[in-house]
Design a protein around this motif. Structure first.
Motif, PDB file in Angstrom:
ATOM      1  N   MET A   1      27.965 -25.582  -6.447  1.00 45.00           N
ATOM      2  CA  MET A   1      28.381 -26.961  -6.353  1.00 45.00           C
ATOM      3  C   MET A   1      29.529 -27.181  -7.314  1.00 45.00           C
ATOM      4  N   SER A   2      30.619 -27.610  -6.820  1.00 43.85           N
ATOM      5  CA  SER A   2      31.733 -27.925  -7.701  1.00 43.85           C
ATOM      6  C   SER A   2      32.566 -29.024  -7.068  1.00 43.85           C
ATOM      7  N   THR A   3      32.531 -30.172  -7.690  1.00 40.18           N
ATOM      8  CA  THR A   3      33.348 -31.295  -7.270  1.00 40.18           C
ATOM      9  C   THR A   3      34.071 -31.776  -8.500  1.00 40.18           C
ATOM     10  N   SER A   4      35.355 -31.868  -8.422  1.00 42.36           N
ATOM     11  CA  SER A   4      36.062 -32.377  -9.578  1.00 42.36           C
ATOM     12  C   SER A   4      37.263 -33.183  -9.143  1.00 42.36           C
ATOM     13  N   ASP A   5      37.509 -34.221  -9.868  1.00 39.97           N
ATOM     14  CA  ASP A   5      38.680 -35.040  -9.663  1.00 39.97           C
ATOM     15  C   ASP A   5      39.807 -34.360 -10.425  1.00 39.97           C
ATOM     16  N   GLN A   6      40.922 -34.162  -9.771  1.00 39.11           N
ATOM     17  CA  GLN A   6      42.052 -33.498 -10.433  1.00 39.11           C
ATOM     18  C   GLN A   6      42.449 -34.230 -11.706  1.00 39.11           C
ATOM     19  N   ASP A   7      42.204 -35.535 -11.749  1.00 38.31           N
ATOM     20  CA  ASP A   7      42.585 -36.332 -12.910  1.00 38.31           C
ATOM     21  C   ASP A   7      41.475 -36.426 -13.949  1.00 38.31           C
ATOM     22  N   PHE A   8      40.329 -35.769 -13.710  1.00 39.66           N
ATOM     23  CA  PHE A   8      39.231 -35.861 -14.671  1.00 39.66           C
ATOM     24  C   PHE A   8      39.629 -35.124 -15.945  1.00 39.66           C
ATOM     25  N   PRO A   9      39.449 -35.761 -17.095  1.00 32.66           N
ATOM     26  CA  PRO A   9      39.913 -35.159 -18.351  1.00 32.66           C
ATOM     27  C   PRO A   9      39.070 -33.951 -18.781  1.00 32.66           C
ATOM     28  N   ALA A  10      39.630 -33.170 -19.702  1.00 34.50           N
ATOM     29  CA  ALA A  10      38.888 -32.067 -20.320  1.00 34.50           C
ATOM     30  C   ALA A  10      37.693 -32.666 -21.066  1.00 34.50           C
ATOM     31  N   ALA A  11      36.643 -31.859 -21.255  1.00 30.51           N
ATOM     32  CA  ALA A  11      35.403 -32.335 -21.861  1.00 30.51           C
ATOM     33  C   ALA A  11      35.629 -33.034 -23.196  1.00 30.51           C
ATOM     34  N   ASP A  12      36.433 -32.450 -24.066  1.00 24.22           N
ATOM     35  CA  ASP A  12      36.627 -33.061 -25.380  1.00 24.22           C
ATOM     36  C   ASP A  12      37.395 -34.383 -25.277  1.00 24.22           C
ATOM     37  N   ASP A  13      38.354 -34.474 -24.365  1.00 30.01           N
ATOM     38  CA  ASP A  13      39.081 -35.727 -24.162  1.00 30.01           C
ATOM     39  C   ASP A  13      38.160 -36.790 -23.558  1.00 30.01           C
ATOM     40  N   TYR A  14      37.343 -36.381 -22.598  1.00 32.52           N
ATOM     41  CA  TYR A  14      36.397 -37.311 -21.989  1.00 32.52           C
ATOM     42  C   TYR A  14      35.444 -37.854 -23.058  1.00 32.52           C
ATOM     43  N   GLY A  15      34.878 -36.967 -23.855  1.00 27.02           N
ATOM     44  CA  GLY A  15      33.946 -37.379 -24.903  1.00 27.02           C
ATOM     45  C   GLY A  15      34.561 -38.346 -25.896  1.00 27.02           C
ATOM     46  N   ARG A  16      35.765 -38.070 -26.321  1.00 27.00           N
ATOM     47  CA  ARG A  16      36.439 -38.964 -27.276  1.00 27.00           C
ATOM     48  C   ARG A  16      36.743 -40.329 -26.667  1.00 27.00           C
ATOM     49  N   GLY A  17      36.855 -40.396 -25.356  1.00 30.79           N
ATOM     50  CA  GLY A  17      37.193 -41.647 -24.699  1.00 30.79           C
ATOM     51  C   GLY A  17      36.003 -42.542 -24.375  1.00 30.79           C
ATOM     52  N   LEU A  18      34.789 -42.050 -24.575  1.00 27.30           N
ATOM     53  CA  LEU A  18      33.613 -42.861 -24.252  1.00 27.30           C
ATOM     54  C   LEU A  18      33.475 -44.026 -25.222  1.00 27.30           C
ATOM     55  N   LYS A  19      33.077 -45.177 -24.683  1.00 24.93           N
ATOM     56  CA  LYS A  19      32.925 -46.381 -25.495  1.00 24.93           C
ATOM     57  C   LYS A  19      31.701 -47.154 -25.028  1.00 24.93           C
ATOM     58  N   GLY A  20      31.269 -48.070 -25.859  1.00 26.37           N
ATOM     59  CA  GLY A  20      30.189 -48.971 -25.461  1.00 26.37           C
ATOM     60  C   GLY A  20      28.850 -48.281 -25.395  1.00 26.37           C
ATOM     61  N   PHE A  21      28.211 -48.369 -24.275  1.00 23.87           N
ATOM     62  CA  PHE A  21      26.861 -47.849 -24.072  1.00 23.87           C
ATOM     63  C   PHE A  21      26.903 -46.774 -23.002  1.00 23.87           C
ATOM     64  N   GLY A  22      26.224 -45.662 -23.240  1.00 27.33           N
ATOM     65  CA  GLY A  22      26.215 -44.575 -22.266  1.00 27.33           C
ATOM     66  C   GLY A  22      24.817 -44.190 -21.845  1.00 27.33           C
ATOM     67  N   VAL A  23      24.724 -43.658 -20.658  1.00 28.89           N
ATOM     68  CA  VAL A  23      23.458 -43.141 -20.144  1.00 28.89           C
ATOM     69  C   VAL A  23      23.680 -41.696 -19.734  1.00 28.89           C
ATOM     70  N   ASN A  24      22.828 -40.831 -20.238  1.00 27.74           N
ATOM     71  CA  ASN A  24      22.844 -39.421 -19.884  1.00 27.74           C
ATOM     72  C   ASN A  24      21.432 -39.057 -19.446  1.00 27.74           C
ATOM     73  N   LEU A  25      21.291 -38.516 -18.251  1.00 22.99           N
ATOM     74  CA  LEU A  25      19.986 -38.122 -17.752  1.00 22.99           C
ATOM     75  C   LEU A  25      19.875 -36.606 -17.774  1.00 22.99           C
ATOM     76  N   LEU A  26      18.804 -36.134 -18.373  1.00 20.83           N
ATOM     77  CA  LEU A  26      18.497 -34.715 -18.391  1.00 20.83           C
ATOM     78  C   LEU A  26      17.722 -34.421 -17.111  1.00 20.83           C
ATOM     79  N   VAL A  27      18.267 -33.542 -16.250  1.00 21.78           N
ATOM     80  CA  VAL A  27      17.694 -33.322 -14.923  1.00 21.78           C
ATOM     81  C   VAL A  27      17.430 -31.845 -14.668  1.00 21.78           C
TER      82      VAL A  27
END
Length: 151
Positions: A1-27
């Motif tokens: 399974m691999s779906t990615s948006d070409q504009d999706f940021p690198a993991a470290d950039d994505y992480g630094r950009g998170l704000k407010g409240f987040g939800v992460n589900l362990l599945v």
């Protein structure tokens, strides 16, 4: 399974950009939970692979909610994994609320895919029509639409 948006940021950039409240589900299975989110919650997949996914709920083009999925294996060094029951539903006592999603239609989709509906769509005194649906890991999703204002 691999779906990615070409504009999706690198993991470290994505992480630094998170704000407010987040939800992460362990599945147990990212692919299975992405399918539930897509088919039942009508979520878009911003990015997904076998270990991680970012899902979004849009209404009229605006992102109203974003959440992440992590496969159990990605938490090998995280103490949270030791608290997760191996063979039991997860998320007991928590409701994941997704607003502006038709609960009647979501329940119909859930039934068509053999998911558990905990609570039928109903008009609630707090001004919402809502239903409760369990995802593949037992997380409770409450989907709702606002009721028309009473005069």
């Amino acid at each position: 399974m691999s779906t990615s948006d070409q504009d999706f940021p690198a993991a470290d950039d994505y992480g630094r950009g998170l704000k407010g409240f987040g939800v992460n589900l362990l599945v147990r299975s990212v692919a299975r939970t992405v399918a539930f989110s897509r088919d039942i919650l009508l979520a878009e997949t911003a990015m997904a692979n076998e270990d991680f996914a970012v899902l979004r709920h849009r209404v009229n083009g605006q992102v109203l909610a974003e959440w992440m999925l992590h496969a159990d294996g990605t938490y090998h060094a995280n103490p949270l994994l030791g608290l997760i029951p191996a063979d039991h539903p997860r998320g007991a006592g928590a409701e994941l609320r997704l607003y502006h999603l038709d609960p009647d239609a979501a329940v119909a989709r859930a039934r068509a895919h053999d998911y558990v509906v905990l609570n039928e769509p109903a008009d609630k005194p707090h001004g919402m029509r809502e239903a409760y649906i369990l995802d593949p890991d037992g997380y409770c999703w409450v989907v709702s639409l606002p009721l028309a204002k009473r005069d």
